[in-house]
Design a protein around this motif. Structure first.
Motif, PDB file in Angstrom:
ATOM      1  N   THR A  54       0.841  -1.190   0.000  1.00 34.31           N
ATOM      2  CA  THR A  54       0.000   0.000   0.000  1.00 34.31           C
ATOM      3  C   THR A  54       0.882   1.248   0.000  1.00 34.31           C
ATOM      4  O   THR A  54       1.860   1.319   0.742  1.00 34.31           O
ATOM      5  N   THR A  55       0.526   2.222  -0.824  1.00 35.39           N
ATOM      6  CA  THR A  55       1.342   3.429  -0.946  1.00 35.39           C
ATOM      7  C   THR A  55       0.481   4.612  -1.361  1.00 35.39           C
ATOM      8  O   THR A  55      -0.693   4.443  -1.709  1.00 35.39           O
ATOM      9  N   LEU A  82       4.163   6.469  -8.286  1.00 32.88           N
ATOM     10  CA  LEU A  82       4.126   5.888  -6.944  1.00 32.88           C
ATOM     11  C   LEU A  82       5.538   5.842  -6.371  1.00 32.88           C
ATOM     12  O   LEU A  82       6.493   5.541  -7.101  1.00 32.88           O
ATOM     13  N   PRO A  83       5.701   6.100  -5.054  1.00 29.68           N
ATOM     14  CA  PRO A  83       7.040   6.082  -4.441  1.00 29.68           C
ATOM     15  C   PRO A  83       7.466   4.700  -3.973  1.00 29.68           C
ATOM     16  O   PRO A  83       8.043   4.538  -2.898  1.00 29.68           O
ATOM     17  N   VAL A  84       7.179   3.656  -4.741  1.00 27.27           N
ATOM     18  CA  VAL A  84       7.619   2.288  -4.444  1.00 27.27           C
ATOM     19  C   VAL A  84       8.219   1.709  -5.718  1.00 27.27           C
ATOM     20  O   VAL A  84       7.878   2.133  -6.823  1.00 27.27           O
ATOM     21  N   GLY A  85       9.119   0.724  -5.556  1.00 28.38           N
ATOM     22  CA  GLY A  85       9.783   0.168  -6.728  1.00 28.38           C
ATOM     23  C   GLY A  85      10.233  -1.255  -6.521  1.00 28.38           C
ATOM     24  O   GLY A  85       9.612  -2.019  -5.772  1.00 28.38           O
ATOM     25  N   ALA A 116      -0.948  -5.204 -11.089  1.00 28.62           N
ATOM     26  CA  ALA A 116      -2.222  -4.499 -11.007  1.00 28.62           C
ATOM     27  C   ALA A 116      -2.172  -3.480  -9.871  1.00 28.62           C
ATOM     28  O   ALA A 116      -1.546  -3.724  -8.832  1.00 28.62           O
ATOM     29  N   VAL A 117      -2.843  -2.342 -10.061  1.00 22.95           N
ATOM     30  CA  VAL A 117      -2.903  -1.290  -9.043  1.00 22.95           C
ATOM     31  C   VAL A 117      -4.378  -1.005  -8.753  1.00 22.95           C
ATOM     32  O   VAL A 117      -5.157  -0.731  -9.671  1.00 22.95           O
ATOM     33  N   GLU A 143      -9.636  10.205 -10.585  1.00 19.03           N
ATOM     34  CA  GLU A 143      -9.061  11.551 -10.571  1.00 19.03           C
ATOM     35  C   GLU A 143      -8.685  12.017  -9.172  1.00 19.03           C
ATOM     36  O   GLU A 143      -7.847  12.903  -9.017  1.00 19.03           O
ATOM     37  N   THR A 144      -9.304  11.443  -8.125  1.00 16.56           N
ATOM     38  CA  THR A 144      -9.059  11.925  -6.761  1.00 16.56           C
ATOM     39  C   THR A 144      -8.456  10.857  -5.856  1.00 16.56           C
ATOM     40  O   THR A 144      -8.380  11.062  -4.649  1.00 16.56           O
ATOM     41  N   VAL A 145      -8.035   9.720  -6.415  1.00 16.48           N
ATOM     42  CA  VAL A 145      -7.502   8.647  -5.586  1.00 16.48           C
ATOM     43  C   VAL A 145      -6.199   9.091  -4.924  1.00 16.48           C
ATOM     44  O   VAL A 145      -5.374   9.778  -5.537  1.00 16.48           O
ATOM     45  N   THR A 146      -6.015   8.730  -3.642  1.00 20.46           N
ATOM     46  CA  THR A 146      -4.837   9.142  -2.876  1.00 20.46           C
ATOM     47  C   THR A 146      -3.957   7.956  -2.492  1.00 20.46           C
ATOM     48  O   THR A 146      -2.737   8.007  -2.639  1.00 20.46           O
ATOM     49  N   TYR A 147      -4.589   6.884  -2.005  1.00 19.96           N
ATOM     50  CA  TYR A 147      -3.851   5.687  -1.604  1.00 19.96           C
ATOM     51  C   TYR A 147      -4.248   4.516  -2.502  1.00 19.96           C
ATOM     52  O   TYR A 147      -5.425   4.364  -2.845  1.00 19.96           O
ATOM     53  N   VAL A 148      -3.260   3.693  -2.852  1.00 24.54           N
ATOM     54  CA  VAL A 148      -3.507   2.561  -3.738  1.00 24.54           C
ATOM     55  C   VAL A 148      -2.772   1.330  -3.216  1.00 24.54           C
ATOM     56  O   VAL A 148      -1.888   1.426  -2.355  1.00 24.54           O
ATOM     57  N   GLN A 149      -3.148   0.174  -3.757  1.00 24.03           N
ATOM     58  CA  GLN A 149      -2.465  -1.083  -3.469  1.00 24.03           C
ATOM     59  C   GLN A 149      -1.907  -1.646  -4.767  1.00 24.03           C
ATOM     60  O   GLN A 149      -2.634  -1.752  -5.755  1.00 24.03           O
ATOM     61  N   VAL A 150      -0.628  -2.001  -4.737  1.00 28.53           N
ATOM     62  CA  VAL A 150       0.002  -2.651  -5.885  1.00 28.53           C
ATOM     63  C   VAL A 150      -0.042  -4.155  -5.639  1.00 28.53           C
ATOM     64  O   VAL A 150       0.539  -4.643  -4.669  1.00 28.53           O
ATOM     65  N   ILE A 151      -0.748  -4.880  -6.513  1.00 32.83           N
ATOM     66  CA  ILE A 151      -0.952  -6.317  -6.343  1.00 32.83           C
ATOM     67  C   ILE A 151       0.135  -7.061  -7.111  1.00 32.83           C
ATOM     68  O   ILE A 151       0.311  -6.869  -8.309  1.00 32.83           O
TER      69      ILE A 151
END
Length: 296
Positions: A131-132, A148-151, A161-162, A265-273
């Motif tokens: 989650t980021t 996204l600040p993850v790598g 998938a995000v 357009e307004t999403v703030t936090y996401v999960q990278v699957i």
């Protein structure tokens, strides 16, 4: 004896401000065209350069955006006592309904596990996620992507998938050591294999550079209606199956139009699957199993 004035060229006779005004737009246009060409170039050196720049910029953008997001969260969290009381009543009623669904889900989960054991069904690969926060907006009118600040250090890989809290918003297209770029489902270049959840009709979900999506390559005999849910099919092994994306909002001359479940357009936090996918599904090459030699 007549004195001659020294001859001046046209450029020398023009004021510096006039020259700057005329030359600056041409330079800016040339720079913009160059950036567009570099962005569209898919060669390995250019991609490595983009990833290096992204890795350098991502921590800075994350640090700059954090105070503004904190301030925005503070303002959005201010509510009157009346609103809080109404919301509390609504949440209590919703909690009771969810408890009923939870009890039913436990029963069906036990039945499903029993049937899988009976039929010897091979389970899907386990999913892991990170989650980021989103540190850049969805871009302009022509490019719909976020940063996204993850790598790679966070086990993020190209093609992951995000998701937001409600559904799929895109997939990772570039990944560096500390950053990743996500192509949103609304981008014109986005193509995702999907199915209509209740009919299992296969299609391709295409972005339109707007807030809506369109279903393509539908079977001729497909009968779709407004309100049907669209999920990923898992075809090709790029994305896990059954991830919700949106619902059909229009069936007409313009085609089958889908509204994403997430407010992209307004999403703030996401999960990278991160799904552990068999490479044979991606390449189409299946390595034959080695025969087992028994003892004679």
């Amino acid at each position: 004896m007549s004195s001659r004035r020294p001859h001046k060229s046209v450029i020398e006779s023009l004021p510096l401000r006039t020259i700057t005004t005329r030359v600056t737009p041409a330079i800016l246009i040339l720079l913009a065209v160059s950036l567009m060409i570099v962005h569209r170039t898919d060669t390995v050196p250019v991609e490595k350069l983009r990833i290096a720049v992204t890795d350098a910029v991502a921590p800075v953008m994350s640090a700059i955006s954090r105070p503004f997001e904190t301030m925005a969260d503070s303002f959005s969290g201010i509510k009157t006592m009346r609103q809080l009381k109404a919301e509390n009543i609504r949440l209590k009623a919703e909690n009771e309904r969810l408890q009923q669904w939870y009890d039913a889900a436990l029963k069906y989960q036990a039945q499903n596990k029993s049937l899988q054991d009976l039929l010897n069904v091979k389970a899907d690969a386990a999913l892991s996620f990170v989650t980021t926060r989103v540190v850049s907006d969805p871009g302009g009118s022509f490019v719909k992507s976020v940063l996204l600040p993850v790598g790679l250090g966070d086990n993020v890989a190209k093609g992951n998938a995000v998701m937001s809290g409600r559904g799929l918003i895109g997939r990772v297209t570039e990944v560096g050591e500390r950053s990743a770029r996500v192509l949103l489902v609304t981008d014109l270049n986005s193509r995702i294999p999907v199915i209509v959840q209740n009919t299992r009709t296969h299609a391709i979900l295409a972005g339109k550079n707007t807030s809506l999506l369109r279903l393509e390559r539908l079977p001729i005999d497909s009968s779709l209606s407004v309100g049907q849910r669209i999920v990923t099919s898992g075809d090709g092994g790029q994305l896990p199956p059954d991830i919700p994306i949106g619902t059909i909002v229009e069936v007409g001359p313009a085609g089958v139009i889908v509204q994403p479940l997430a407010d992209i357009e307004t999403v703030t936090y996401v999960q990278v699957i991160n799904a552990q996918v068999d490479r044979g599904l991606l390449t189409g090459e299946i390595t034959p199993a080695q025969p087992k030699h028994g003892k004679r």
